[in-house]
Design a protein around this motif. Structure first.
Motif, PDB file in Angstrom:
ATOM      1  N   LYS A 209      -4.356  -8.733   1.130  1.00  0.00           N
ATOM      2  CA  LYS A 209      -3.448  -9.784   0.663  1.00  0.00           C
ATOM      3  C   LYS A 209      -3.226 -10.886   1.687  1.00  0.00           C
ATOM      4  CE  LYS A 209      -0.779  -6.935  -2.610  1.00  0.00           C
ATOM      5  NZ  LYS A 209      -0.683  -7.774  -3.812  1.00  0.00           N
ATOM      6  N   GLY A 210      -2.754 -10.535   2.864  1.00  0.00           N
ATOM      7  CA  GLY A 210      -2.460 -11.541   3.876  1.00  0.00           C
ATOM      8  C   GLY A 210      -3.678 -12.172   4.493  1.00  0.00           C
TER       9      GLY A 210
ATOM     10  N   ILE B 288       3.633   1.566   6.275  1.00  0.00           N
ATOM     11  CA  ILE B 288       4.957   1.273   5.730  1.00  0.00           C
ATOM     12  C   ILE B 288       4.764   1.121   4.229  1.00  0.00           C
ATOM     13  CG2 ILE B 288       6.815  -0.440   5.579  1.00  0.00           C
ATOM     14  CD1 ILE B 288       6.456  -0.979   8.540  1.00  0.00           C
ATOM     15  N   ASN B 289       5.595   1.786   3.469  1.00  0.00           N
ATOM     16  CA  ASN B 289       5.456   1.782   2.010  1.00  0.00           C
ATOM     17  C   ASN B 289       5.540   0.359   1.465  1.00  0.00           C
ATOM     18  OD1 ASN B 289       7.515   1.963  -0.618  1.00  0.00           O
ATOM     19  ND2 ASN B 289       5.680   3.232  -0.746  1.00  0.00           N
ATOM     20  N   GLY B 290       4.742   0.086   0.450  1.00  0.00           N
ATOM     21  CA  GLY B 290       4.724  -1.252  -0.119  1.00  0.00           C
ATOM     22  C   GLY B 290       5.727  -1.427  -1.231  1.00  0.00           C
ATOM     23  N   THR B 291       5.240  -1.676  -2.441  1.00  0.00           N
ATOM     24  CA  THR B 291       6.139  -2.015  -3.540  1.00  0.00           C
ATOM     25  C   THR B 291       6.400  -0.859  -4.495  1.00  0.00           C
ATOM     26  OG1 THR B 291       4.263  -2.890  -4.814  1.00  0.00           O
ATOM     27  CG2 THR B 291       5.491  -4.443  -3.469  1.00  0.00           C
ATOM     28  N   THR B 292       5.833   0.333  -4.234  1.00  0.00           N
ATOM     29  CA  THR B 292       6.160   1.471  -5.101  1.00  0.00           C
ATOM     30  C   THR B 292       7.597   1.910  -4.868  1.00  0.00           C
ATOM     31  OG1 THR B 292       3.878   2.217  -5.145  1.00  0.00           O
ATOM     32  CG2 THR B 292       5.541   3.819  -5.747  1.00  0.00           C
TER      33      THR B 292
ATOM     34  N   LEU C  80      -0.714  -5.393  12.634  1.00  0.00           N
ATOM     35  CA  LEU C  80      -0.798  -4.276  11.697  1.00  0.00           C
ATOM     36  C   LEU C  80       0.524  -3.525  11.729  1.00  0.00           C
ATOM     37  CD1 LEU C  80      -4.341  -2.879  12.615  1.00  0.00           C
ATOM     38  CD2 LEU C  80      -3.757  -4.395  10.702  1.00  0.00           C
ATOM     39  N   ALA C  81       0.926  -2.970  10.599  1.00  0.00           N
ATOM     40  CA  ALA C  81       2.192  -2.232  10.566  1.00  0.00           C
ATOM     41  C   ALA C  81       2.159  -1.030  11.496  1.00  0.00           C
ATOM     42  CB  ALA C  81       2.494  -1.783   9.131  1.00  0.00           C
TER      43      ALA C  81
ATOM     44  N   GLU D 178      -3.449  -1.099   4.636  1.00  0.00           N
ATOM     45  CA  GLU D 178      -2.590  -2.209   5.049  1.00  0.00           C
ATOM     46  C   GLU D 178      -2.877  -3.450   4.202  1.00  0.00           C
ATOM     47  OE1 GLU D 178      -0.660  -2.743   8.327  1.00  0.00           O
ATOM     48  OE2 GLU D 178      -1.324  -1.033   9.540  1.00  0.00           O
ATOM     49  N   VAL D 179      -3.264  -3.200   2.948  1.00  0.00           N
ATOM     50  CA  VAL D 179      -3.504  -4.301   2.020  1.00  0.00           C
ATOM     51  C   VAL D 179      -2.285  -5.217   1.955  1.00  0.00           C
ATOM     52  CG1 VAL D 179      -3.739  -4.826  -0.436  1.00  0.00           C
ATOM     53  CG2 VAL D 179      -5.277  -3.169   0.636  1.00  0.00           C
ATOM     54  N   LEU D 180      -1.108  -4.639   1.894  1.00  0.00           N
ATOM     55  CA  LEU D 180       0.131  -5.413   1.793  1.00  0.00           C
ATOM     56  C   LEU D 180       0.764  -5.664   3.155  1.00  0.00           C
ATOM     57  CD1 LEU D 180       2.831  -4.942  -0.928  1.00  0.00           C
ATOM     58  CD2 LEU D 180       3.508  -5.168   1.447  1.00  0.00           C
ATOM     59  N   THR D 181       0.708  -4.691   4.054  1.00  0.00           N
ATOM     60  CA  THR D 181       1.462  -4.780   5.307  1.00  0.00           C
ATOM     61  C   THR D 181       0.699  -5.423   6.444  1.00  0.00           C
ATOM     62  OG1 THR D 181       0.759  -2.526   5.882  1.00  0.00           O
ATOM     63  CG2 THR D 181       2.867  -2.762   4.747  1.00  0.00           C
ATOM     64  N   GLY D 182      -0.622  -5.577   6.316  1.00  0.00           N
ATOM     65  CA  GLY D 182      -1.400  -6.140   7.402  1.00  0.00           C
ATOM     66  C   GLY D 182      -1.211  -7.628   7.562  1.00  0.00           C
ATOM     67  N   MET D 183      -1.773  -8.172   8.662  1.00  0.00           N
ATOM     68  CA  MET D 183      -1.745  -9.609   8.944  1.00  0.00           C
ATOM     69  C   MET D 183      -0.321 -10.114   9.172  1.00  0.00           C
ATOM     70  SD  MET D 183      -4.940  -9.757   8.911  1.00  0.00           S
ATOM     71  CE  MET D 183      -5.143 -11.460   9.368  1.00  0.00           C
TER      72      MET D 183
END
Length: 430
Positions: free
Chosen positions: A274-275, A212-216, A257-258, A245-250
């Protein structure tokens, strides 16, 4: 002028066109400000404080390890706490037998994953090169390599500095991949097949993608079947799939996971960050399926990628175990229901004031606003007691908006406060 104001410009870090605020305390999703006010963290800091702040479980884990030893090279000192973290993490995200490389941040996690992918495919498949394909709306970190590989419009280096690298396929979202008379669907993954075939499968090591797209672009969700088709395309060509999944994981998107939102898309590698550290420590983790990992040490191939002096730091591992302790205490049913309520409430803001679109899953949403309205909305929200993280970068002209992603431990009352404050802010700007 106090010393902070005199020195602020000397600190080479991000800034914004708004005043910053002084924090004197914290609890859960709330920051306590100088002067007695408090403000709700509407975007989990930089999308990382999944379990909120001032966790007693995290503190207890760190103190316990601190009393034992604060540093020990894993090659010399038995990495017991690191292996405990590896085992618990893999079981938590449904990949119990994975091999794990620990790193110091998400960016380095991506670089290590790239290195491992090149080693695996070179030994296993005899690949000539180690090309890594990314999408036109991707972001995979802040190093020279990862910025050059990915498609973040705002952060890509100048062409002459991009190491002759760049994204290899369009992201399956508007406005970066328009179709005549229809939207994106699973067949958009065929663009990846075309690019692999154009370069030659013997030259491509992996496809690196955010499930899933993050903050871009601001929490774009791929079409159903897309990630499954990506996996099929890559398997047919002996190309690895790496999920960033740096941003979407956890549990950020409501599942560990996303990628768990869809069947048939398990990647060869997952990158977390991150999470996992949840703002308590800088950390990255690369999870590798056993059938891929067995080639890493096969007949002495390339050495392992350099992971850094602090890559398996015991205090880092202790903090992450505390984060897992917190996550395991979540009432999953209540958490999922709260995420659904948050999604419905934010989706109802589509069309309110400057909001032009809302998308996302779980505890991750992007609210796109009309051009020029991002900072007025952010300012109005902070005046009402909640702050958010901005996103920019998709399309031309570039879209802009705010990321709605409160800590996963937020209560029903916290969610209601956030939604009310954001609604009032949007109406005020309108």
């Amino acid at each position: 002028m106090d010393s902070y104001a005199q020195n602020r410009d000397r600190l080479l870090t991000s800034t914004r066109p708004m005043p910053d605020f002084e924090v004197v305390g914290s609890q859960g999703p709330w920051l306590h400000l100088a002067g007695g006010a408090r403000i709700l963290d509407g975007s989990s800091g930089l999308l990382c404080t999944n379990v909120g702040q001032s966790s007693p479980r995290v503190r207890a884990r760190i103190e316990e390890q601190f009393a034992r030893y604060s540093f020990g090279g894993a090659a010399a000192v038995q990495p017991r706490i690191q292996t405990e973290l590896m085992d618990r993490l893999c079981r938590a995200v449904g990949r119990p037998d994975d091999y794990v490389a620990l790193t110091t941040c998400g960016t380095l996690g991506v670089e290590v994953a790239v290195g491992l992918a090149r080693t695996i495919t070179r030994v296993r498949d005899g690949k000539q090169r180690g090309d890594i394909l990314t999408s036109t709306l991707s972001y995979h970190g802040m190093s020279a390599l990862t910025l050059a590989l990915a498609g973040n419009h705002a952060r890509r280096p100048r062409p002459e500095d991009a190491l002759a690298l760049g994204p290899g396929f369009p992201a399956p979202y508007p406005p970066t991949h328009a179709h005549e008379g229809r939207g994106c669907d699973a067949s958009c993954a065929d663009e990846i097949a075309h690019e692999i075939d154009r370069r030659g499968p013997h030259n491509v090591a992996a496809v690196l993608i955010e499930p899933i797209n993050g903050t871009t672009g601001g929490a774009f969700v791929p079409p159903d079947g897309y990630l499954r088709r990506v996996s099929e395309v890559c398997r047919e060509r002996d190309v690895l799939v790496i999920h960033d999944e740096v941003l979407t994981g956890m549990w950020r998107t409501g599942t560990p996971l996303a990628s768990h939102h869809w069947d048939g898309c398990e990647p060869d590698m997952v990158i977390l960050s991150k999470g996992l550290g949840a703002g308590y420590t800088s950390v990255g983790a690369v999870l590798v399926l056993p059938q891929a990992a067995r080639w890493i040490r096969h007949e002495d191939p390339d050495p392992l990628p350099a992971m850094g002096t602090m890559a398996t730091h015991p205090l880092m591992a202790a903090a992450c175990l505390g984060v897992l302790d917190e996550l395991e205490e979540l009432d999953v049913d209540a958490f999922v229901a709260r995420g659904q309520h948050l999604g419905q409430a934010v989706a109802a803001l589509n069309g309110v004031g400057p909001v032009q679109d809302v998308r996302g899953r779980g505890f991750l949403y992007g609210a796109e606003v009309a051009p020029g309205q991002l900072w007025p909305v952010m300012r109005a929200a902070e005046q009402r007691g909640v702050f958010f993280y901005p996103f920019t970068g998709a399309g031309e002209p570039r879209s802009e908006g705010l990321v709605v992603a409160p800590p996963l431990i937020s209560s029903d009352d916290d969610i209601e406060f956030l939604v009310t404050a954001l609604t009032d802010a949007l109406n005020a700007v309108a």
